[in-house]
Design a protein around this motif. Structure first.
Motif, PDB file in Angstrom:
ATOM      1  N   ILE A 168     -10.861  12.202   6.351  1.00  0.00           N
ATOM      2  CA  ILE A 168      -9.939  12.643   7.519  1.00  0.00           C
ATOM      3  C   ILE A 168     -10.286  14.041   7.739  1.00  0.00           C
ATOM      4  N   GLU A 169     -10.141  14.259   9.191  1.00  0.00           N
ATOM      5  CA  GLU A 169     -10.379  15.566   9.665  1.00  0.00           C
ATOM      6  C   GLU A 169      -9.262  15.925  10.517  1.00  0.00           C
ATOM      7  N   HIS A 170      -9.418  17.385  10.815  1.00  0.00           N
ATOM      8  CA  HIS A 170      -8.226  17.894  11.996  1.00  0.00           C
ATOM      9  C   HIS A 170      -8.919  18.749  12.816  1.00  0.00           C
ATOM     10  N   PRO A 171      -9.885  18.568  13.703  1.00  0.00           N
ATOM     11  CA  PRO A 171     -10.742  19.388  14.584  1.00  0.00           C
ATOM     12  C   PRO A 171      -9.840  19.547  15.772  1.00  0.00           C
ATOM     13  N   ALA A 172      -9.786  20.398  16.438  1.00  0.00           N
ATOM     14  CA  ALA A 172      -8.844  21.059  17.504  1.00  0.00           C
ATOM     15  C   ALA A 172      -8.698  20.071  18.533  1.00  0.00           C
ATOM     16  N   TRP A 173      -9.983  19.550  19.019  1.00  0.00           N
ATOM     17  CA  TRP A 173     -10.059  18.454  20.187  1.00  0.00           C
ATOM     18  C   TRP A 173      -9.182  17.140  19.847  1.00  0.00           C
ATOM     19  N   ALA A 174      -9.281  16.555  18.544  1.00  0.00           N
ATOM     20  CA  ALA A 174      -8.608  15.412  18.126  1.00  0.00           C
ATOM     21  C   ALA A 174      -7.215  15.582  17.490  1.00  0.00           C
ATOM     22  N   GLY A 175      -7.065  16.807  17.031  1.00  0.00           N
ATOM     23  CA  GLY A 175      -5.597  16.918  16.398  1.00  0.00           C
ATOM     24  C   GLY A 175      -5.748  16.238  14.931  1.00  0.00           C
ATOM     25  N   ASN A 176      -5.439  15.013  14.865  1.00  0.00           N
ATOM     26  CA  ASN A 176      -5.584  14.067  13.714  1.00  0.00           C
ATOM     27  C   ASN A 176      -6.715  13.288  13.823  1.00  0.00           C
ATOM     28  N   LEU A 177      -7.803  12.917  13.239  1.00  0.00           N
ATOM     29  CA  LEU A 177      -8.803  12.200  13.183  1.00  0.00           C
ATOM     30  C   LEU A 177      -9.205  11.430  11.905  1.00  0.00           C
ATOM     31  N   VAL A 178      -9.553   9.961  12.290  1.00  0.00           N
ATOM     32  CA  VAL A 178      -9.781   9.284  10.936  1.00  0.00           C
ATOM     33  C   VAL A 178     -11.202   8.860  11.566  1.00  0.00           C
ATOM     34  N   ARG A 179     -12.302   9.185  10.346  1.00  0.00           N
ATOM     35  CA  ARG A 179     -13.656   8.884  10.601  1.00  0.00           C
ATOM     36  C   ARG A 179     -14.040   7.855   9.341  1.00  0.00           C
ATOM     37  N   ILE A 180     -14.368   6.754   9.992  1.00  0.00           N
ATOM     38  CA  ILE A 180     -14.815   5.814   8.953  1.00  0.00           C
ATOM     39  C   ILE A 180     -16.073   5.300   9.055  1.00  0.00           C
ATOM     40  N   ASP A 181     -16.792   5.617   7.784  1.00  0.00           N
ATOM     41  CA  ASP A 181     -18.377   5.305   7.621  1.00  0.00           C
ATOM     42  C   ASP A 181     -18.486   3.998   7.159  1.00  0.00           C
ATOM     43  N   HIS A 182     -19.368   3.250   7.881  1.00  0.00           N
ATOM     44  CA  HIS A 182     -19.421   1.737   7.658  1.00  0.00           C
ATOM     45  C   HIS A 182     -20.796   1.411   6.965  1.00  0.00           C
ATOM     46  N   GLY A 183     -21.473   2.647   6.797  1.00  0.00           N
ATOM     47  CA  GLY A 183     -22.796   2.443   6.000  1.00  0.00           C
ATOM     48  C   GLY A 183     -23.833   2.206   7.175  1.00  0.00           C
ATOM     49  N   ASN A 184     -25.178   2.213   6.846  1.00  0.00           N
ATOM     50  CA  ASN A 184     -26.407   2.012   7.589  1.00  0.00           C
ATOM     51  C   ASN A 184     -26.136   2.777   8.846  1.00  0.00           C
ATOM     52  N   GLY A 185     -25.511   3.978   8.802  1.00  0.00           N
ATOM     53  CA  GLY A 185     -25.448   4.839   9.805  1.00  0.00           C
ATOM     54  C   GLY A 185     -24.704   4.621  10.823  1.00  0.00           C
ATOM     55  N   LEU A 186     -23.750   3.630  10.819  1.00  0.00           N
ATOM     56  CA  LEU A 186     -22.717   3.216  11.607  1.00  0.00           C
ATOM     57  C   LEU A 186     -21.308   3.862  11.294  1.00  0.00           C
ATOM     58  N   GLU A 187     -20.601   4.470  12.084  1.00  0.00           N
ATOM     59  CA  GLU A 187     -19.175   5.270  11.811  1.00  0.00           C
ATOM     60  C   GLU A 187     -18.204   4.743  13.119  1.00  0.00           C
ATOM     61  N   THR A 188     -17.107   4.855  12.877  1.00  0.00           N
ATOM     62  CA  THR A 188     -16.256   4.632  14.124  1.00  0.00           C
ATOM     63  C   THR A 188     -15.136   5.838  13.761  1.00  0.00           C
ATOM     64  N   LEU A 189     -14.648   6.487  15.016  1.00  0.00           N
ATOM     65  CA  LEU A 189     -13.802   7.561  14.971  1.00  0.00           C
ATOM     66  C   LEU A 189     -12.551   7.177  15.631  1.00  0.00           C
ATOM     67  N   TYR A 190     -11.300   7.507  15.150  1.00  0.00           N
ATOM     68  CA  TYR A 190     -10.120   7.277  15.784  1.00  0.00           C
ATOM     69  C   TYR A 190      -9.151   8.721  15.927  1.00  0.00           C
ATOM     70  N   ALA A 191      -9.001   9.035  17.148  1.00  0.00           N
ATOM     71  CA  ALA A 191      -8.549  10.554  17.350  1.00  0.00           C
ATOM     72  C   ALA A 191      -7.167  10.428  18.220  1.00  0.00           C
TER      73      ALA A 191
END
Length: 712
Positions: free
Chosen positions: A496-519
């Protein structure tokens, strides 16, 4: 249209700053080849860069993918509805047959009662209804005595059975009619969408054809811009060397400035954020503070600049080509010899903080879930010198988001043990700033982040605009009402992150270099570090951060780089670029011919020729081929004709010039030719993907792809 303002972070776009005068004090070698002069400002004003063309192509492909996904879903709905209608119609027919049989049986009982004079409990109307099926069979009377015993007790029961069967038949018929109407409606919708796909296909093909005319110029412009960037970095470095020379300070040996507390007279600690930097110093000259780097570091950076423009080669160590580790290794020799694997470099040299990175530091890229896969020589301004497979040479490039650690060779071995993350089989996919041409998320379930019917399709990946620091949109937007549930696309670990551009951001690490972001989430419903499954609720749509309206900004990242999410949503996998080109939009100059009318990416072409030679020795015949590189327009045409067989346009490995379709016996499972390929093709870098094998999800014995040579 809702615009997700995306990642307002340090952009990766090329810088167009004009070159300053190169003031060389220390011997900094020139490039291996004479650089192409930088383009005049008018060129950069008028022409679109290769990166812009790639982003535009991605937007076109995303739009077409959106349409084809809708069509595919409608087609599946129509097929499901048709199956349901036929099943309901079959059930209705069976129910009608059963109803007729029960009514006939009742009629016979009624006729028997009438002929025997047995009082009936049925009313006149019911009796006539029961007799209708047997009006011509009133003589079908069973044994008189048996009938007398049975009729009284069974007539009412049979009447109930007959009326129940009639009612069930009516219900089944009504259900069948409803499902037939739904099936016809679904078929009509699919047919309409099919026409839309054809229209979109024509538009996409025309748009891509229009881009082809720009590619040659963009390719040359991209080279010029890269040369400009290389020269600008060299100019900055030489300016520093000039400033250092003006202080009359001779660059000291690394050992003499290793400890900030024990510096030679005249030098003082170099401080970053108030903390002294080990392995560097500073001198005050004319009221200005000038950084002092050790002589060994200056030599290493000079050597790194001398490699700019040298071609990239897998595992190459020079002097003509350089692989991921090759350039860094040469730069730091003879002061130190780096181990032959990046994972072995990390434990051997002292790590420093990202904030205190200095020119010459070794920057290693990677992920805990993936391993280490890239290395570069640090410069100032967030840049580094590295062998870049995507650009085909040693270049100045931005430090990527996948930076794992910075190492300073002049500090020697680390004070505390540094253990590199375990390397996975997927680490090779991200070597030297590039990715494999195909990335599969595996066998796990892949779910759209919002439920069907709760969202619209908004700003696409790749849309150009000044709103984004990268110059283009790095995700896919889904406008939806605030509070709409947001789901994990597939299983992974939450951050979980809170960068200014996204406000509330969930970042999910799926392994093998794959990530999804929900901003831009309105709320977050999972804990930091939690493990989630595909389809699990993780939050709700909002408009937090830099946003112009309620929507979900959804990203897919590979090795830290944003890629088009649409192919992943459509297929659970994606085809990715090389050399800055888009799938199916590779200039002929970047491909190599292999036989009449066929071409491949040049490394794949060389491997194909070796394979063909070995095949001819084994069978005495030329290797038979029907398809190789496939342009985007031809992919669209094929998909329009065979949507159930062809890959979604823009995702085919034919579009990257690394896939072939073969014939001459190879196109049939079990033949001698097919068995020979299964045994020998891998030695030449050619593989038969699992999905195409017998028993795979789409059996295609003829389809082969260029993978990684065993030596790599």
């Amino acid at each position: 249209m809702v615009l997700g303002l995306g990642l307002l972070r340090e952009g990766r776009g090329l810088r167009f700053a004009a070159l300053g005068t190169l003031l060389a004090v220390f011997a900094v070698p020139a490039y291996a080849d004479d650089p192409t002069p930088p383009p005049p400002a008018s060129v950069t004003d008028i022409n679109r860069s290769l990166e812009q063309l790639q982003a535009e192509a991605a937007a076109i492909q995303a739009d077409f993918a959106k349409t084809t996904i809708t069509y595919t879903n409608a087609l599946k709905t129509a097929q499901t509805a048709e199956v349901a209608a036929k099943r309901a119609e079959a059930f209705a027919a069976a129910s009608k047959t059963k109803s007729d049989a029960e009514r006939r049986r009742l009629g016979i009982l009624t006729a028997q009662a009438y002929q025997l004079g047995i009082p009936t409990v049925l009313g006149t109307e019911s009796m006539l209804w029961s007799l209708a099926p047997v009006a011509e069979n009133l003589q079908e009377i069973a044994d008189r005595q048996t009938a007398i015993k049975q009729l009284g007790s069974t007539q009412v029961a049979q009447y109930k059975a007959a009326t129940a069967a009639e009612s069930a038949a009516g219900t089944a018929a009504s259900d069948a009619a409803t499902k037939r109407a739904a099936a016809d409606k679904a078929a009509e919708t699919a047919q309409q969408l099919s026409k839309e796909v054809q229209s979109k296909a024509a538009s996409a093909s025309m748009a891509m054809q229009g881009q082809l005319a720009d590619l040659a110029g963009a390719t040359q412009l991209s080279k010029q811009l890269q040369t400009t960037r290389n020269q600008q970095a060299l100019s900055n470095w030489q300016t520093y060397l000039t400033e250092l020379a003006a202080t009359k300070v001779t660059p000291p040996a690394a050992s003499t400035i290793k400890n900030p507390a024990k510096l030679p007279r005249g030098l003082q600690p170099l401080k970053v954020r108030g903390r002294p930097v080990a392995g560097a110093a500073a001198v005050v000259d004319g009221g200005r503070t000038v950084r002092v780097l050790p002589a060994e570091t200056i030599r290493a950076v000079n050597r790194a600049f001398a490699l700019l423009g040298k071609p990239y080669g897998v595992a190459a160590t020079g002097p003509d080509k350089y692989g991921c580790l090759g350039a860094a290794r040469v730069a730091w020799q003879p002061y130190t010899t780096l181990p032959n694997l990046i994972g072995k470099v990390y434990p051997n040299y002292q790590k420093v903080t990202a904030a205190s990175v200095q020119p010459g530091d070794l920057l290693v890229m990677g992920k805990k879930s993936l391993g280490l896969f890239h290395i570069g020589i640090a410069l100032d301004n967030g840049e580094m010198i590295a062998a870049d497979e995507a650009k085909g040479s040693v270049v100045v490039t931005s430090v990527p988001d996948s930076l794992y650690a910075a190492l300073r060779p002049t500090l020697g071995r680390p004070a505390k043990a540094q253990v590199a993350p375990a390397s996975t089989s997927g680490a090779y996919a991200f070597r030297c700033g590039n990715t494999t041409t195909t990335y599969d998320v595996g066998t796990g379930e892949w779910t759209w982040p919002l439920a069907e019917g709760t969202y619209q399709i908004g700003t696409s990946f790749g849309q150009a605009g000044a709103e984004w620091a990268t110059g283009f949109h790095t995700g896919q937007d889904f406008p939806a009402a605030v509070g709409t549930p947001v789901r994990a696309a597939t299983a992974g670990t939450v951050r979980i992150e809170h960068p200014a551009w996204a406000g509330n951001l969930v970042r999910i690490d799926h392994g093998n270099g794959l990530e999804t972001l929900y901003a831009h989430l309105d709320s977050i419903d999972v804990a930091d570090g939690a493990r989630v499954s595909a389809g699990q609720r993780i939050g709700a749509v909002g408009t937090k951060g830099n946003s112009t309206g309620p929507h979900l900004h959804f990203e897919v990242r590979l090795g830290g780089d944003a890629v088009n999410p649409m192919p992943f949503l459509a297929t659970g996998s994606a085809s990715l670029g090389w050399g800055g080109y888009s799938n199916g939009l590779i200039p002929a100059s970047k491909l190599c011919g292999i036989t009449s009318g066929h071409a491949l990416r040049c490394d794949a072409a060389a491997a194909y020729q070796q394979l063909a030679s070995a095949y001819k020795k084994a069978f005495g015949k030329t290797l038979c081929i029907t398809d190789s590189y496939r342009s985007y327009a031809s992919q669209v045409d094929l998909y329009g004709r065979k949507p159930s067989l062809a890959a979604l346009p823009g995702t085919s490995n034919h579009g990257w010039g690394v896939a072939v379709d073969l014939c001459g016996g190879i196109d049939r499972f079990g033949t001698a030719q097919y068995r020979w390929m299964m045994t020998h093709a891998a030695a030449y870098g050619w593989v038969h993907p699992a999905w195409a094998r017998q028993g795979g999800t789409r059996e295609e014995p003829w389809h082969w792809e260029y993978g990684n040579p065993a030596s790599a």
